[in-house]
Design a protein around this motif. Structure first.
Motif, PDB file in Angstrom:
ATOM      1  N   GLU A  77       0.644  -1.387  -0.134  1.00 28.03           N
ATOM      2  CA  GLU A  77      -0.020   0.064   0.211  1.00 28.03           C
ATOM      3  C   GLU A  77       0.864   1.283  -0.016  1.00 28.03           C
ATOM      4  O   GLU A  77       0.463   2.104  -0.628  1.00 28.03           O
ATOM      5  N   GLY A  78       1.765   1.338   0.802  1.00 24.00           N
ATOM      6  CA  GLY A  78       2.757   2.544   0.740  1.00 24.00           C
ATOM      7  C   GLY A  78       3.483   2.574  -0.394  1.00 24.00           C
ATOM      8  O   GLY A  78       3.747   3.629  -0.958  1.00 24.00           O
ATOM      9  N   VAL A  79       4.116   1.580  -1.257  1.00 25.31           N
ATOM     10  CA  VAL A  79       4.619   1.499  -2.506  1.00 25.31           C
ATOM     11  C   VAL A  79       3.854   2.049  -3.579  1.00 25.31           C
ATOM     12  O   VAL A  79       3.915   2.944  -4.221  1.00 25.31           O
ATOM     13  N   ASP A  80       2.419   1.454  -3.355  1.00 30.59           N
ATOM     14  CA  ASP A  80       1.573   2.040  -4.378  1.00 30.59           C
ATOM     15  C   ASP A  80       1.102   3.385  -4.450  1.00 30.59           C
ATOM     16  O   ASP A  80       1.243   4.083  -5.379  1.00 30.59           O
ATOM     17  N   HIS A  81       1.163   3.865  -3.062  1.00 29.76           N
ATOM     18  CA  HIS A  81       0.886   5.251  -2.889  1.00 29.76           C
ATOM     19  C   HIS A  81       2.275   6.016  -3.428  1.00 29.76           C
ATOM     20  O   HIS A  81       1.722   7.363  -4.178  1.00 29.76           O
ATOM     21  N   LEU A  82       3.366   5.673  -3.393  1.00 28.45           N
ATOM     22  CA  LEU A  82       4.451   6.462  -3.797  1.00 28.45           C
ATOM     23  C   LEU A  82       4.463   6.319  -5.703  1.00 28.45           C
ATOM     24  O   LEU A  82       4.738   7.383  -6.118  1.00 28.45           O
TER      25      LEU A  82
ATOM     26  N   LEU B 277      18.815  -5.041  -3.031  1.00 30.06           N
ATOM     27  CA  LEU B 277      17.578  -5.090  -3.339  1.00 30.06           C
ATOM     28  C   LEU B 277      17.092  -4.034  -4.604  1.00 30.06           C
ATOM     29  O   LEU B 277      16.426  -3.718  -4.628  1.00 30.06           O
ATOM     30  N   MET B 278      18.089  -4.257  -5.410  1.00 26.12           N
ATOM     31  CA  MET B 278      17.937  -3.241  -6.967  1.00 26.12           C
ATOM     32  C   MET B 278      17.182  -4.206  -7.640  1.00 26.12           C
ATOM     33  O   MET B 278      17.772  -5.371  -8.078  1.00 26.12           O
ATOM     34  N   ALA B 279      15.913  -3.916  -8.352  1.00 33.08           N
ATOM     35  CA  ALA B 279      15.365  -4.624  -9.282  1.00 33.08           C
ATOM     36  C   ALA B 279      16.323  -4.996 -10.436  1.00 33.08           C
ATOM     37  O   ALA B 279      17.065  -4.123 -10.986  1.00 33.08           O
ATOM     38  N   PRO B 280      16.023  -6.036 -11.320  1.00 33.70           N
ATOM     39  CA  PRO B 280      16.657  -6.475 -12.352  1.00 33.70           C
ATOM     40  C   PRO B 280      16.880  -5.358 -13.542  1.00 33.70           C
ATOM     41  O   PRO B 280      17.797  -5.113 -14.096  1.00 33.70           O
ATOM     42  N   GLU B 281      15.755  -4.799 -13.731  1.00 31.11           N
ATOM     43  CA  GLU B 281      15.591  -3.703 -14.763  1.00 31.11           C
ATOM     44  C   GLU B 281      16.455  -2.377 -14.382  1.00 31.11           C
ATOM     45  O   GLU B 281      17.022  -1.855 -15.303  1.00 31.11           O
TER      46      GLU B 281
ATOM     47  N   GLN C 268       1.583   6.141  -7.277  1.00 34.60           N
ATOM     48  CA  GLN C 268       0.540   7.131  -7.867  1.00 34.60           C
ATOM     49  C   GLN C 268       1.115   8.517  -7.762  1.00 34.60           C
ATOM     50  O   GLN C 268       0.636   9.579  -8.622  1.00 34.60           O
ATOM     51  N   GLN C 269       2.189   8.750  -6.720  1.00 32.80           N
ATOM     52  CA  GLN C 269       2.729  10.500  -6.697  1.00 32.80           C
ATOM     53  C   GLN C 269       3.651  10.383  -7.541  1.00 32.80           C
ATOM     54  O   GLN C 269       4.314  11.580  -7.705  1.00 32.80           O
ATOM     55  N   GLY C 270       4.360   9.388  -8.396  1.00 30.96           N
ATOM     56  CA  GLY C 270       5.335   9.704  -9.368  1.00 30.96           C
ATOM     57  C   GLY C 270       6.677   9.597  -8.622  1.00 30.96           C
ATOM     58  O   GLY C 270       7.614   9.918  -8.796  1.00 30.96           O
ATOM     59  N   ILE C 271       6.836   8.780  -7.550  1.00 27.18           N
ATOM     60  CA  ILE C 271       8.129   8.586  -6.593  1.00 27.18           C
ATOM     61  C   ILE C 271       8.529   7.281  -6.522  1.00 27.18           C
ATOM     62  O   ILE C 271       7.472   6.216  -6.476  1.00 27.18           O
ATOM     63  N   ALA C 272       9.654   7.101  -6.519  1.00 19.78           N
ATOM     64  CA  ALA C 272      10.391   5.884  -6.453  1.00 19.78           C
ATOM     65  C   ALA C 272      11.265   5.771  -5.101  1.00 19.78           C
ATOM     66  O   ALA C 272      12.150   6.893  -4.764  1.00 19.78           O
ATOM     67  N   HIS C 273      11.095   5.139  -3.995  1.00 17.43           N
ATOM     68  CA  HIS C 273      12.049   4.883  -2.985  1.00 17.43           C
ATOM     69  C   HIS C 273      13.469   4.537  -3.275  1.00 17.43           C
ATOM     70  O   HIS C 273      14.355   5.440  -2.641  1.00 17.43           O
ATOM     71  N   ARG C 274      13.578   3.691  -3.851  1.00 18.69           N
ATOM     72  CA  ARG C 274      14.841   3.046  -4.389  1.00 18.69           C
ATOM     73  C   ARG C 274      15.971   2.571  -3.229  1.00 18.69           C
ATOM     74  O   ARG C 274      16.998   2.445  -3.490  1.00 18.69           O
TER      75      ARG C 274
ATOM     76  N   ASP D 130      13.025   2.359 -15.987  1.00 24.55           N
ATOM     77  CA  ASP D 130      11.804   2.526 -15.442  1.00 24.55           C
ATOM     78  C   ASP D 130      11.613   2.004 -14.038  1.00 24.55           C
ATOM     79  O   ASP D 130      11.821   0.938 -13.669  1.00 24.55           O
ATOM     80  N   TYR D 131      11.306   3.065 -13.199  1.00 26.08           N
ATOM     81  CA  TYR D 131      11.114   2.611 -11.488  1.00 26.08           C
ATOM     82  C   TYR D 131       9.735   2.348 -11.320  1.00 26.08           C
ATOM     83  O   TYR D 131       9.593   2.065 -10.136  1.00 26.08           O
ATOM     84  N   SER D 132       8.759   2.090 -12.138  1.00 29.75           N
ATOM     85  CA  SER D 132       7.471   2.092 -11.626  1.00 29.75           C
ATOM     86  C   SER D 132       7.248   0.896 -10.820  1.00 29.75           C
ATOM     87  O   SER D 132       6.055   0.796 -10.349  1.00 29.75           O
ATOM     88  N   LYS D 133       7.934  -0.168 -11.217  1.00 31.14           N
ATOM     89  CA  LYS D 133       7.965  -1.670 -10.291  1.00 31.14           C
ATOM     90  C   LYS D 133       9.268  -2.019  -9.723  1.00 31.14           C
ATOM     91  O   LYS D 133       9.149  -3.084  -9.095  1.00 31.14           O
ATOM     92  N   ALA D 134      10.001  -1.090  -9.478  1.00 27.62           N
ATOM     93  CA  ALA D 134      11.309  -1.510  -8.914  1.00 27.62           C
ATOM     94  C   ALA D 134      10.581  -1.690  -7.346  1.00 27.62           C
ATOM     95  O   ALA D 134      11.442  -2.568  -6.853  1.00 27.62           O
ATOM     96  N   ASP D 135      10.391  -0.432  -6.597  1.00 21.52           N
ATOM     97  CA  ASP D 135       9.985  -0.877  -5.351  1.00 21.52           C
ATOM     98  C   ASP D 135       9.131  -2.239  -5.029  1.00 21.52           C
ATOM     99  O   ASP D 135       9.373  -2.776  -3.925  1.00 21.52           O
ATOM    100  N   ALA D 136       8.213  -2.593  -5.965  1.00 27.80           N
ATOM    101  CA  ALA D 136       7.331  -3.748  -5.586  1.00 27.80           C
ATOM    102  C   ALA D 136       8.196  -4.990  -5.629  1.00 27.80           C
ATOM    103  O   ALA D 136       7.950  -5.931  -5.003  1.00 27.80           O
ATOM    104  N   TRP D 137       9.218  -5.000  -6.509  1.00 29.15           N
ATOM    105  CA  TRP D 137      10.124  -5.896  -6.572  1.00 29.15           C
ATOM    106  C   TRP D 137      10.809  -6.063  -5.177  1.00 29.15           C
ATOM    107  O   TRP D 137      11.298  -7.252  -4.708  1.00 29.15           O
ATOM    108  N   ALA D 138      11.353  -4.932  -4.844  1.00 29.72           N
ATOM    109  CA  ALA D 138      12.167  -5.054  -3.350  1.00 29.72           C
ATOM    110  C   ALA D 138      11.084  -5.562  -2.191  1.00 29.72           C
ATOM    111  O   ALA D 138      11.630  -6.263  -1.477  1.00 29.72           O
ATOM    112  N   VAL D 139       9.692  -5.206  -2.407  1.00 31.99           N
ATOM    113  CA  VAL D 139       8.838  -5.539  -1.435  1.00 31.99           C
ATOM    114  C   VAL D 139       8.754  -7.147  -1.537  1.00 31.99           C
ATOM    115  O   VAL D 139       8.852  -7.818  -0.290  1.00 31.99           O
ATOM    116  N   GLY D 140       9.040  -7.771  -2.635  1.00 32.00           N
ATOM    117  CA  GLY D 140       8.808  -9.225  -2.692  1.00 32.00           C
ATOM    118  C   GLY D 140       9.964  -9.881  -2.166  1.00 32.00           C
ATOM    119  O   GLY D 140       9.886 -11.121  -1.515  1.00 32.00           O
ATOM    120  N   ALA D 141      11.289  -9.237  -2.209  1.00 32.53           N
ATOM    121  CA  ALA D 141      12.470  -9.817  -1.568  1.00 32.53           C
ATOM    122  C   ALA D 141      12.370  -9.668   0.107  1.00 32.53           C
ATOM    123  O   ALA D 141      12.721 -10.497   0.691  1.00 32.53           O
TER     124      ALA D 141
END
Length: 581
Positions: free
Chosen positions: A348-353, A413-417, A355-361, A430-441
């Motif tokens: 939920e937190g990552v989705d909010h980021l 925990l850096m996404a493959p892309e 939607q705001q156009g922000i990547a935590h990284r 493209d960082y749109s799904k990078a933080d979601a990958w980190a959540v999976g780890a």
């Protein structure tokens, strides 16, 4: 009745299309108006003539893009009707023509009914979302009653060190009531000339019973290259200010009002699962407990002769949380259901980021804070935005023109892309799904296993080169839906990976939607009925107790972020996973 209505609507639309494709301009009749066939041939309403200079009104089906296949099929069928049945349509169609025309009308009617069902579902989701967006309340602000206070370091009572990272140290703090008389100031040992009041560890127990607790935390940044001017400090460390509230940057009592330059970092809207910076100001670097031992090299020369730091730096005031996620998992083993709720909070937190156009990284268990509710359930909060991507001019698409471009802070925990990207004139990450990958780890740690992307040896995986078959299996006690979701989040190709919103919806449906998922024929109308039931139950639960439990808060977040397409996609994923052998 539904079939009859669909058939009637389809016949009406089919007749309109047939006349449009087959009719020729008719003769004028009555007062010089064109005949009906001419009007339909031009796409005008029957019985109305286009006035001088007026654009004719077009008649169309108005089908969405997802019905492109049906539109093409309808166009092909209309062309065949024009070639084969034009004579029969004018002079009375035979049995074969009527059958084809009936099928044509029925198909159009079913498409129209499907489209109407989708519109009803989307409208219901929007109404529910509007209700719960207003109902969602943020955590209380400890400094809410002191709006114009807290912009000077001297106003705080600073305790012991909470922790330190690679760019800052964090201390517990409190802001006691300002003394009105000098005697009161002496009694609590808070003198303006001393700077921030620091409580030595040995004196904490000697204080009176009414001594203040430490509801706040102060993060002192290490300033090595930003200079000593407040403007330069705010500009260089602007990423730390992304989760800051508007009041935090008010600039009272010597703080500089921070004005975002064009194309500068965004200001993040508040969210319950994301840290909130309550105050941000610059001040002289003090000698805090443990500084000479923990970080002597970054102190200014006036405090340590060999120090490299500047004499002034940035201070961030936040709520004090009991522990980090890593510390919590060392002492606790959450149940599979509780671990699922914890993973859901991160999504939920990552989705909010996103939607705001922000990547935590820089997502990792050390950068996630934990607070326990009255029942002992953990509430997770994402913190430390020093490495985030929050540029309004590029969004989540980072131009990677050279190796000097910063790709983020956590290499493990850096996404493959991101980790496999190569710089070039037109290279973009493209960082749109990078933080979601980190959540999976991180989910491996939450469910009691070692993070496969940490450590060394054969079990250690690297995001640059791992294969999905090498991912360790989660325990059998973890629900099947969660196991499948974690593997989906860790897919190498970002296009095959679910977004944070879809992944969160998967867990929401898995936790609370078992009844609706058990239906063999799941339709949108039934899904809307289930959503309305959940809305009523959640509103009632939130009103019964003054402080809602973690699951009630998560349901409110789910209903406040309803998207019909994302919800349907999550339901399809769950059904496909459960149907697989």
């Amino acid at each position: 009745m539904a079939v009859r209505q669909a058939l009637g609507r389809g016949l009406q639309l089919g007749r309109a299309l047939l006349l449009r494709f087959t009719a020729k301009p008719g003769p004028t009749y009555g007062w010089g108006r064109p005949g009906p066939a001419a009007g339909w041939g031009r796409g005008e309403r029957r019985g109305w003539a286009a006035g001088p200079g007026a654009e004719p009104r077009r008649v169309g089906l108005g089908l969405p893009d997802r019905y492109r296949f049906f539109r093409q099929s309808v166009a092909g069928l209309a062309a065949r009707l024009q070639r084969q049945f034009v004579v029969q349509a004018r002079g009375g169609a035979g049995p074969c023509g009527r059958a084809v025309f009936l099928a044509f009308g029925l198909g159009l009617g079913l498409i129209e009914e499907k489209q109407a069902e989708g519109r009803r579902a989307a409208s219901a989701c929007q109404e529910i979302q509007a209700i719960f967006t207003q109902k969602n309340k943020l955590m209380p602000d400890p400094l809410d009653t002191r709006r114009w206070q807290g912009f000077r370091l001297e106003e705080y009572l600073i305790g012991q060190s909470i922790g330190k990272g690679c760019s800052a140290a964090v201390y517990e703090a409190a802001m006691p009531a300002l003394p009105r008389h000098l005697d009161v100031a002496k009694s609590i040992e808070l003198l303006p000339a001393r700077g921030p009041d620091v409580i030595p560890r040995g004196e904490e127990e000697a204080r009176v019973a009414g001594a203040p607790a430490f509801p706040l935390a102060i993060k002192m940044m290490w300033n090595i290259s930003a200079g000593s001017s407040s403007e330069a400090i705010f500009s260089t460390m602007s990423q730390e200010l992304v989760p800051a509230s508007r009041v935090a940057l008010a600039g009272e009592y010597g703080a500089v009002a921070y004005r975002k330059s064009k194309g500068g970092p965004k200001q993040l809207a508040p969210h319950p699962n994301i840290i909130r910076v309550l105050r941000a100001f610059t001040s002289s670097v003090p000698l805090l407990p443990g500084a000479l031992v923990d970080y002597p090299d970054v102190l200014p020369p006036r405090l340590h002769p060999e120090g490299l730091g500047h004499g002034r730096t940035l201070f961030l005031v936040m709520k004090n949380y009991p522990c980090t996620l890593r510390q919590y998992l060392r002492a606790n083993t959450p149940s599979p259901r509780l671990a699922t709720v914890m993973t859901l909070q991160l999504l939920e937190g990552v989705d909010h980021l996103v939607q705001q156009g922000i990547a935590h990284r820089d997502l990792k268990s050390d950068n996630i804070l934990v607070e326990l509710d009255a029942d002992g359930c953990p509430w997770l909060v994402i913190t430390d935005f020093g490495c985030c991507l929050a540029d309004a001019s590029i969004g989540l698409q980072l131009p990677f023109t050279s190796w000097y471009v910063d790709r983020g802070g956590n290499g493990c925990l850096m996404a493959p892309e991101v980790s496999t990207a190569h710089p070039g004139p037109r290279a973009v990450i493209d960082y749109s799904k990078a933080d979601a990958w980190a959540v999976g780890a991180i989910a491996y740690e939450i469910f009691g296993l070692a993070n496969p992307f940490y450590g060394q040896g054969k079990a250690h995986l690297e995001s640059r080169s791992y294969q999905e078959a090498q991912l360790p299996a989660l325990p059998e006690s973890v629900p099947l839906d969660v196991r499948q979701l974690v593997r989906s989040l860790l897919q190498r190709e970002a296009s095959k990976r679910p977004s944070a919103r879809v992944a969160a919806n998967v867990l929401h449906l898995s936790l609370w939607g078992e009844d609706i998922l058990a239906l063999k024929d799941l339709k949108l109308d039934k899904m809307v009925g289930w959503l309305l039931q959940q809305s009523a139950a959640t509103l009632l639960a939130s009103r019964l107790t003054e402080k809602s439990c973690v699951e009630t808060k998560m349901k409110m977040l789910f209903l406040a972020n309803l998207e019909c397409d994302a919800l349907c996609q999550a339901a399809r994923l769950l059904c496909s996973w459960r149907a697989a052998p």
